[in-house]
Design a protein around this motif. Structure first.
Motif, mmCIF file in Angstrom:
data_model
loop_
_atom_site.group_PDB
_atom_site.id
_atom_site.type_symbol
_atom_site.label_atom_id
_atom_site.label_comp_id
_atom_site.label_asym_id
_atom_site.label_seq_id
_atom_site.Cartn_x
_atom_site.Cartn_y
_atom_site.Cartn_z
ATOM 1 N N HIS A 1 -2.827 4.696 -5.302
ATOM 2 C CA HIS A 1 -3.999 4.086 -4.674
ATOM 3 C C HIS A 1 -4.927 5.187 -4.176
ATOM 4 C CE1 HIS A 1 -1.193 4.721 -1.300
ATOM 5 N NE2 HIS A 1 -2.299 5.119 -0.709
ATOM 6 N N HIS B 1 -3.165 8.774 -3.909
ATOM 7 C CA HIS B 1 -1.772 8.853 -3.476
ATOM 8 C C HIS B 1 -0.872 8.221 -4.515
ATOM 9 C CE1 HIS B 1 -2.924 9.293 1.046
ATOM 10 N NE2 HIS B 1 -2.999 10.430 0.378
ATOM 11 N N HIS C 1 0.862 -1.186 0.000
ATOM 12 C CA HIS C 1 0.000 0.000 0.000
ATOM 13 C C HIS C 1 0.885 1.218 0.000
ATOM 14 C CE1 HIS C 1 -3.293 2.502 2.209
ATOM 15 N NE2 HIS C 1 -3.036 2.932 1.005
ATOM 16 N N GLU C 2 1.412 1.592 1.126
ATOM 17 C CA GLU C 2 2.359 2.704 1.131
ATOM 18 C C GLU C 2 3.715 2.223 1.575
ATOM 19 O OE1 GLU C 2 0.115 5.441 3.341
ATOM 20 O OE2 GLU C 2 -0.536 6.512 1.571
ATOM 21 N N GLU D 1 -7.871 11.970 2.820
ATOM 22 C CA GLU D 1 -7.169 11.938 4.107
ATOM 23 C C GLU D 1 -6.751 13.354 4.498
ATOM 24 O OE1 GLU D 1 -4.149 8.674 3.725
ATOM 25 O OE2 GLU D 1 -5.603 7.769 5.114
ATOM 26 N N HIS E 1 -8.038 6.818 -1.419
ATOM 27 C CA HIS E 1 -8.714 6.900 -0.132
ATOM 28 C C HIS E 1 -10.064 7.579 -0.340
ATOM 29 C CE1 HIS E 1 -5.179 5.787 2.337
ATOM 30 N NE2 HIS E 1 -4.501 6.340 1.331
ATOM 31 N N THR F 1 0.243 6.786 6.088
ATOM 32 C CA THR F 1 -1.037 6.898 6.803
ATOM 33 C C THR F 1 -1.610 5.526 7.134
ATOM 34 O OG1 THR F 1 -2.360 6.976 4.773
ATOM 35 C CG2 THR F 1 -1.530 9.078 5.625
#
Ligand SMILES: [Zn+2]
Length: 244
Positions: free
Chosen positions: A106, A125, A28-29, A112, A108, A195
């Motif tokens: 990706h 992001h 993801h991150e 955020e 959110h 995050t």
């Protein structure tokens, strides 16, 4: 702040479900630990993300961004907790003479980051890692409001698998990070964190001032797959946001 509480609960439940379904999925991150770590929302540190960006308090920035993006084949994953496009190697970005490579993008839902207290329905992001040090990140945040459909975003939305944990590889369908970002020189910069767990504080954040449009249907499709996956805003503490 009733909404915050409700969101936090949804987040915890979503994360528990996705943790069970997604053993061994990462990216993801950062490299993610799945399981109970997802529920640990609190983090006792002073450089966490996301934040509420107050434009009136931002100082003048003097940073330089140079993009060297090229199109990639489409590799679209439904990770359960997010929809993610894995980017093929070879697209780089220079920030103040440091070279980063684009890894993935990706989403959110809702956003955020907040700008002057405003939450947007979606935030993308674009995750880059420093060449030679993959533990150092540069993430570009792009906010979306509801409006016209985004034709580049359609490549992602139309190719994301319905089943969590699956990735759809369509190498002959081109995905353009340049078109998705539509870079302008106007952005906020600050130093923060991932995050999602492990919330590592090695992230240079660029949050674009230009808000993009996506259709309500595009945003709803992504939200239906990933749920409400925005982390709560964190204390800015002694940090400074600069405006470029
Ligand atoms: Zn993210």
């Amino acid at each position: 702040m009733k909404m915050k509480t409700a969101l936090g609960l949804t987040l915890a439940i979503t994360f528990m479900q996705s943790a069970m379904a997604q053993e061994a999925i990462h990216g993801h991150e950062g490299e993610q630990k799945l399981g109970m770590a997802y529920i640990a929302e609190e983090h006792n540190s002073a450089a966490q993300s996301p934040i509420n960006i107050l434009s009136g308090k931002a100082t003048e920035g003097h940073h330089e961004v140079v993009l060297h993006y090229q199109p990639s084949g489409s590799h679209i994953g439904n990770l359960g907790h997010t929809v993610e496009a894995f980017y093929e190697k070879g697209s780089t970005l220079e920030f103040d003479d440091q070279q980063y490579e684009l890894q993935q993008m990706h989403f959110h839902t809702p956003s955020e980051h907040l700008i002057d207290g405003i939450t947007y329905p979606m935030e993308m992001h674009m995750v880059h890692t420093l060449v030679g040090n993959p533990d150092k990140y540069l993430v570009i945040g792009v906010l979306f409001r509801e409006g016209d459909a985004d034709s580049t975003l359609a490549t992602i939305v139309n190719n994301v698998p319905d089943v969590a944990g699956e990735t759809n590889d369509v190498p002959d369908i081109s995905l353009s990070a340049s078109d998705l970002l539509n870079f302008s020189e106007h952005y906020f910069h600050y130093e923060g964190s991932l995050t999602t767990p492990p919330y590592t504080e090695t992230v240079t954040w660029l949050v674009m001032k230009d808000v993009h449009e996506a259709s309500p249907e595009q945003i709803a499709k992504i939200n239906a797959l990933e749920g409400n996956n925005a982390r709560h805003i964190q204390d800015i503490s002694a940090r400074q946001v600069d405006s470029n």
